[in-house]
Structure formats: structure tokens, C-alpha cells
Design an enzyme around this catalytic site. Structure first.
Site, PDB file in Angstrom:
ATOM      1  N   ASP A  92       0.858  -1.179   0.000  1.00 42.32           N
ATOM      2  CA  ASP A  92       0.000   0.000   0.000  1.00 42.32           C
ATOM      3  C   ASP A  92       0.897   1.233   0.000  1.00 42.32           C
ATOM      4  OD1 ASP A  92       0.894   0.358   2.594  1.00 42.32           O
ATOM      5  OD2 ASP A  92      -0.976  -0.244   3.529  1.00 42.32           O
ATOM      6  N   GLY A  94       1.057   3.780   2.001  1.00 44.78           N
ATOM      7  CA  GLY A  94       1.347   4.456   3.271  1.00 44.78           C
ATOM      8  C   GLY A  94       0.338   5.529   3.602  1.00 44.78           C
ATOM      9  N   PHE A  96      -2.992   5.471   4.109  1.00 44.09           N
ATOM     10  CA  PHE A  96      -3.943   5.198   5.188  1.00 44.09           C
ATOM     11  C   PHE A  96      -3.281   5.353   6.549  1.00 44.09           C
ATOM     12  CE2 PHE A  96      -6.131   2.366   8.180  1.00 44.09           C
ATOM     13  CZ  PHE A  96      -7.433   2.826   8.050  1.00 44.09           C
ATOM     14  N   ASP A 146      -2.731   8.380  -1.666  1.00 44.16           N
ATOM     15  CA  ASP A 146      -4.066   8.976  -1.677  1.00 44.16           C
ATOM     16  C   ASP A 146      -4.423   9.467  -0.286  1.00 44.16           C
ATOM     17  OD1 ASP A 146      -4.164   6.353  -0.597  1.00 44.16           O
ATOM     18  OD2 ASP A 146      -6.315   6.276  -0.915  1.00 44.16           O
ATOM     19  N   GLN A 189     -11.516   7.074  -4.523  1.00 42.60           N
ATOM     20  CA  GLN A 189     -11.952   7.653  -3.255  1.00 42.60           C
ATOM     21  C   GLN A 189     -13.285   8.379  -3.486  1.00 42.60           C
ATOM     22  OE1 GLN A 189     -10.948   7.101  -0.307  1.00 42.60           O
ATOM     23  NE2 GLN A 189      -8.870   6.303  -0.486  1.00 42.60           N
ATOM     24  N   ASP A 266      -7.803  -7.618   1.076  1.00 40.99           N
ATOM     25  CA  ASP A 266      -6.828  -7.804   2.153  1.00 40.99           C
ATOM     26  C   ASP A 266      -7.459  -7.321   3.445  1.00 40.99           C
ATOM     27  OD1 ASP A 266      -5.267  -5.151   3.367  1.00 40.99           O
ATOM     28  OD2 ASP A 266      -6.346  -4.779   1.501  1.00 40.99           O
ATOM     29  N   CYS A 304     -12.721 -28.164   9.287  1.00 43.58           N
ATOM     30  CA  CYS A 304     -11.449 -27.642   8.762  1.00 43.58           C
ATOM     31  C   CYS A 304     -10.376 -28.720   8.785  1.00 43.58           C
ATOM     32  CB  CYS A 304     -11.014 -26.429   9.591  1.00 43.58           C
ATOM     33  SG  CYS A 304      -9.468 -25.678   9.038  1.00 43.58           S
ATOM     34  N   CYS A 306      -7.072 -27.969   8.388  1.00 41.21           N
ATOM     35  CA  CYS A 306      -5.754 -27.357   8.595  1.00 41.21           C
ATOM     36  C   CYS A 306      -4.995 -28.097   9.700  1.00 41.21           C
ATOM     37  CB  CYS A 306      -5.894 -25.871   8.938  1.00 41.21           C
ATOM     38  SG  CYS A 306      -6.328 -25.509  10.655  1.00 41.21           S
ATOM     39  N   CYS A 309      -6.377 -27.603  13.335  1.00 47.68           N
ATOM     40  CA  CYS A 309      -7.596 -28.344  13.674  1.00 47.68           C
ATOM     41  C   CYS A 309      -7.349 -29.847  13.733  1.00 47.68           C
ATOM     42  CB  CYS A 309      -8.692 -28.021  12.673  1.00 47.68           C
ATOM     43  SG  CYS A 309      -9.330 -26.326  12.829  1.00 47.68           S
ATOM     44  N   HIS A 335      -4.792 -20.876  11.604  1.00 46.13           N
ATOM     45  CA  HIS A 335      -6.139 -21.365  11.281  1.00 46.13           C
ATOM     46  C   HIS A 335      -6.966 -20.295  10.573  1.00 46.13           C
ATOM     47  CE1 HIS A 335     -10.173 -22.972  11.550  1.00 46.13           C
ATOM     48  NE2 HIS A 335     -10.518 -21.815  12.072  1.00 46.13           N
TER      49      HIS A 335
END
Length: 370
Positions: A92, A94, A96, A146, A189, A266, A304, A306, A309, A335
Site C-alpha cells: 500500500d 502508506g 492510510f 491517496d 476515493q 486484504d 477444517c 488445517c 484443527c 487457522h
């Protein structure tokens, strides 16, 4: 090298199955991207991320600029080598983080003066500086600098902010030194105002970026408001370019975003709630630190597969969390990320078979969502 192609559109929705090609590998979309703010996805090592099939991760320009700094990043040969990650990375801008500093920053047309949250030192971030930093970091996908206006900002403030963001985007594109190696995305935006978001999209599309993100959402507004704004602005973005919804990672928002034509997501939710003792499961969130799980020897999620689990119980993980043992946060983080990445695999398969609305109904009913 950067390329995006639509492989299939789901017949019942606006969802797209796609593929992004970068110098560090291919990415199947729609995709969730784990957040590695400071050159690490918290408590995960790179082998963990590969085992759960994380195709791309994020780094943060603001944090990496302050620490370890760009001299170290140059000497390391960029972020991929620094953190030993050979798959794609998105950074990103920076923006935000800088705008989240509140009284510690001052905005002007040229850029933003801010104080470091680490030591109070003063810095000046311009669109050109953000791009320079991201060129050094060497991410496969970069974001324009931005201003992320607050959700409660009035129309006039939001209009001026959006217009400045468009001017900054043009400066970012002019400053980009490695366009053949790193794709630069524009950020739509406009706050909570449909007409401003439409103008922002129009401005950015005219600049012909390789991809576009929707910023300034999931910042305090209702989910219904966010979905409505996506309904009105995503169709304004080119069909042959990647679409990225920033900072969104809840189960309902991922599926609803995909239905509206978003390709990339994300969020820090998965890692943050893990550190607070919460698991994302097929039956909804499980706050495993609660006393009721002290003698619950079942897995976090019986559906799950994984490693967490398969090998550890809720009771054991609760014990670790209550004792502030690092392993507790690590197991929950693994997890939660695995669960989310597996959900996105199911989403891609549902698009392929034109059954996305069936998947939504099934997931939402189990999750207690409407």
C-alpha cells in the site's frame, strides 16, 4: 511484467474468475491477501504461508520506510530478498497509515508532513516519495498515494480530498520508475458520496492504470452502505483490469464483494482477532479464550482440515491464550488465514461451476448471516 485476464464470469452474478501474472508468479482471483505490515505476517513464517497457499502477501510502505528504512532495503535487494519470499507482494502507499495519525500529520497539496509514531521524528511524504519507496521495496503491485477521507467527512471536504487524490495519482504515475516490473494501481476515493466516487473512478480510468482499488471503505460505515457504493462504482471500472477492495476480510464482505465483481481483498482481521483469542470457523466466530472452552477438546472447526484443527483442541489453545503463550496466537493465526484462503478457493470453484449464490446461502446460514 503484469497481466490480468478474466477466465470466466459467473452467470448469476458479476463475479469473475481471473488470473494475474507477475514476475514472481501467478495469482488466481478472487483472492484474499494476508497482511504482512512490517515484512512479516504476524507469527507466520514463509513456509507456513506457502503451505496454506498464500499466493500474494502485503507489505506497508509507511512502516517499512520508518523501519528498517530504505538504506537497509536497498542493501537487501528489495523486500522479496529481505524476507525470503519468492511469491508476489503488494504494497500500500502508506496513505492510510499517515492519515490515521490524526494530530501528528498536516496535509497540503504537496504532500503530508507527519511525525513518526515510533520516535516523533518529522517526515514529509509526497506522492513522488511514496512511489520512490515502493520502487525500492520492489513490490509486484504498488498503490498510488491517496487521502483516505473519514467516513463522517462532509461533502465539501470529501470533494476536495477526492480531487487532490486524483492529482496525486497523476503525479504517482509520472514518478513511477519501474512500470515494466511493478504495476501501479489507482485508488478510487470519494467517501460515502456516489457522485464523488463516480468522478474519482472516471479520473483514474482516464489515466489508464493496470488495476484499480476501492479505498476509503470499511472505515466505520455500515456494510449495507459499503455494498451499495460498490454496486454503483465497480461497474465504472474497466472489465479487463484488476479490481481490489482495500481493508476488507470478513466472510460476508468477501463473498458480497466477489458477487459485485471484486478480484482482490486484504485485511488484518484474521491476524488481529487471533491475537485476541478468536477463531473464524464454518459455524461463525469462536471466542476460544472464553471459559466455556476450558474443557472443550474438540478442534476449532470440525469442518477444517488445517494442521491446527487436526492436532490441537480448543481447550489447549485457550490454555495457551490465557497464559499469553506465543504459540496460542500462532495457532489461531494459522487457522484463520487457512480458513479464509480455503473459503476463497471455494468461491473460485463456485464461480467456475456457476453456483456462487448457492455457496453464499450455505456459508451465510452456517455463519448466522442473512
Amino acid at each position: 511484467m503484469f497481466k490480468y485476464e478474466v477466465i470466466k464470469e459467473e452467470k448469476n452474478t458479476g463475479a469473475r474468475l481471473g488470473k494475474i501474472t507477475t514476475d514472481h508468479g501467478e495469482i488466481e482471483t478472487p483472492i484474499f491477501m494476508p497482511v504482512g505490515t512490517q515484512a512479516t505476517v504476524k507469527s507466520m513464517d514463509q513456509d507456513d504461508l506457502k503451505k496454506m497457499n498464500a499466493q500474494i502477501i502485503l507489505g506497508n510502505t509507511y512502516h517499512l520506510y520508518l523501519r528498517p528504512g530504505m538504506e537497509i532495503m536497498k542493501k537487501a535487494g528489495g523486500l522479496h530478498k529481505f524476507m525470503n519470499w519468492d511469491r508476489p507482494i503488494l504494497t500500500d502507499s502508506g496513505g492510510f497509515q499517515v492519515f490515521s495519525l490524526g494530530d501528528l500529520r498536516k496535509i497540503s497539496e504537496e504532500g503530508v508532513e507527519f511525525q513518526s509514531h515510533l520516535d516523533g521524528s518529522r517526515h514529509f511524504m509526497t506522492p513522488e516519495k511514496s512511489i520512490e519507496i515502493q520502487n525500492i521495496i520492489g513490490s509486484d503491485i504498488m498503490m498510488c498515494f491517496d487521502e483516505c477521507a473519514p467516513a463522517d467527512a462532509d461533502y465539501e471536504y470529501t470533494r476536495k480530498s477526492m480531487e487532490m487524490t486524483s492529482r496525486w495519482a497523476a503525479r504517482c504515475k509520472d514518478a513511477h520508475a519501474r512500470p515494466d516490473e511493478q504495476a501501479l494501481f489507482g485508488i478510487v476515493q470519494g467517501g460515502m458520496f456516489e457522485d464523488l466516487r463516480a468522478r474519482s473512478a472516471h479520473d483514474l480510468v482516464a489515466m489508464d492504470f493496470p488495476g484499480y482499488s476501492s479505498g476509503g471503505l470499511s472505515v466505520g460505515e455500515s456494510k449495507d452502505t459499503m455494498f451499495h457504493l460498490l454496486d454503483t462504482t465497480v461497474p465504472l471500472l474497466p472489465k479487463d483490469k484488476s479490481r481490489y477492495l482495500m481493508g476488507v476480510g470478513s466472510v460476508d464482505a468477501l463473498i458480497e464483494g466477489v458477487i459485485r465483481g471484486v478480484d482482490m481483498f486484504d485485511c488484518v482481521l484474521q491476524t488481529r482477532i487471533a491475537r485476541n483469542g478468536t477463531a473464524m470457523t464454518s459455524q461463525g466466530k469462536v471466542v476460544v479464550r472464553n471459559a466455556g472452552y476450558a474443557d472443550d477438546f474438540s478442534p476449532l472447526d470440525p469442518e477444517c482440515d488445517c494442521p491446527v484443527c487436526q492436532n490441537y483442541s480448543r481447550a489447549y489453545i485457550r490454555h495457551l491464550i490465557k497464559c499469553n503463550e506465543i504459540l496460542g496466537a500462532r495457532l489461531l493465526t494459522y487457522h484463520n488465514l487457512y480458513f479464509t484462503l480455503k473459503l476463497m478457493e471455494k468461491v473460485r470453484e463456485a464461480i467456475r461451476s456457476d453456483t456462487l449464490l448457492d455457496l453464499k446461502k450455505d456459508v451465510f446460514s452456517k455463519y448466522g448471516l442473512e
